[in-house]
Each structure stands twice: as C-alpha cells, then as structure tokens.
Design an enzyme around this catalytic site. Sequence first.
Site, short mmCIF file in Angstrom:
data_model
loop_
_atom_site.label_atom_id
_atom_site.label_comp_id
_atom_site.label_asym_id
_atom_site.label_seq_id
_atom_site.Cartn_x
_atom_site.Cartn_y
_atom_site.Cartn_z
N LYS A 87 33.38 27.06 38.03
CA LYS A 87 32.96 27.79 36.84
C LYS A 87 34.34 27.79 35.84
CE LYS A 87 29.16 31.03 36.01
NZ LYS A 87 28.73 32.58 35.95
C1 E4P Z 1 25.48 32.98 35.12
O1 E4P Z 1 26.39 32.19 35.74
C2 E4P Z 1 26.69 34.25 34.75
O2 E4P Z 1 26.77 34.64 35.62
C3 E4P Z 1 24.97 35.07 34.40
O3 E4P Z 1 23.89 34.86 34.32
C4 E4P Z 1 25.71 36.13 33.21
O4 E4P Z 1 24.06 37.40 33.10
P1 E4P Z 1 24.45 38.68 31.90
O5 E4P Z 1 24.49 38.21 31.10
O6 E4P Z 1 23.31 39.08 32.43
O7 E4P Z 1 26.08 38.97 32.54
#
Ligand code: E4P
Length: 219
Positions: A87
Amino acid sequence: MKFFIDTANLDEIKQASELGLLDGVTTNPTLLSREVERTGMKPNDVLKKICEMVNGPISAEVVSLESDGMVKEAEKLSEIAKNICIKVPITKEGIKATRKIVDKGIMVNMTLIFSVNQALLAAKAGATFISPFIGRLDDIAHIGMDLVEDIMVVFENYNFSTEVIVASIRHPLHVVEAALIGADISTIPFTVIDKMFKHPLTDIGIERFLADWKKVQNK
Ligand code: E4P
C-alpha cells in the site's frame, strides 16, 4: 464483487475467512499497530499470519515518505509472503515508487485516493489497485460514492486494468452502493460484514418455521 476485510485483527480475519467469502485483506498502520498492541506480536509476524490465513492480496502499507524508502520497504514486506500487496500513498514520491515496485512483480494498492485525478495518476503508474476512501469523504459532507462512480467511468473509458477497492466503508449501504456501481472490490470492516447478514424477517421466518415444525414432532 470481491470482498476484502479491512482489519489486521487475527480473530476477525479467522471468523470472516471461515465464511469462505474472503478474497483479500487490507491493513494500514493504524489497524496493524492496534493488532500489535492487542497481541504483543511483531508487525511482520501479524502480516505473515494473515497471509497464511487468506488466499488473496494482503495489503501492507509503507511508512516512508520518499520513493527510495518506499521501494526498500516494499522489497522487505514482499519477503513475508507472495500475496503481500504494497500500500503506497498517492503522492509524487508514491507514484515514482509504484512503477518501480510493480516492475519488480509486486502488487501495489495506491491508497488515500480522494479525487479522480489521483485515481488517474495511480492507474497510469500501473497500480494494481486503488483505494478511494468513501467514509472519510462522507465525513466532510462530500458524497464519497460519487467519486467511485466517476473513477469507474474513467477507468472504463481507457480500459485501465487497475481494480477499484471501495475503502473506508462505514455501513452496509456503502457495500450496496458500491455493488450497484459495479466497483471491483469492497474492503469491509468486520462489524459491517456482520450487519450484512441481518434482516428481521429472516429471524422471524426461522423462528416460525421451527415453531411449526416442533408442533408435529410427536406425530
Ligand atoms: C483502506 O484500505 C483503509 O484501511 C480503510 O478503509 C480506512 O478506513 P477508515 O476511514 O475507516 O479509517
């Protein structure tokens, strides 16, 4: 639509994978640090365990802000397992790193996408996945799902192979909307997966069937 689970919690991943519906997992530094604190395990050991539990891309995020550091982290993380997906945040440095990481045969999930331009840049850089954060847009009074809809049109216009992961999902309706748009993947928190099963008429239906069946058990 493919289902990823958005967590690093090993218990949640185990329960969700037992359903036989999981196609992958997304973690981020917040989710991973939470699991490290909860279990006392090392971050890479948590990731290794997840990679063994789920047969699909497991996103692990880099924390370097410059591209060389990102690439080095990606190389290290990819040694954990074949299904690690790196990522990378959508920044200029992240874009530079993405091409290099993908050229090494490692999957990239370009994260923190909040605009069509960012999605376009990520797709052109060869990202395997992009993650538009829907809930965080909703939080600031923008309709997050409109972004997914626009990205899908642009990707279709140019036949990009980059897959769209609808991220930052807050409730089951987000999953429904993502599916209606035709998004490739939803990455869903455990609590939301749980809610997707629920319907009061299902509970009432089971109760009635069992009660009626019980009446004839002595016949
Ligand atoms: C995506 O890959 C992220 O880990 C996640 O969806 C972030 O979500 P949040 O806004 O609930 O922290």
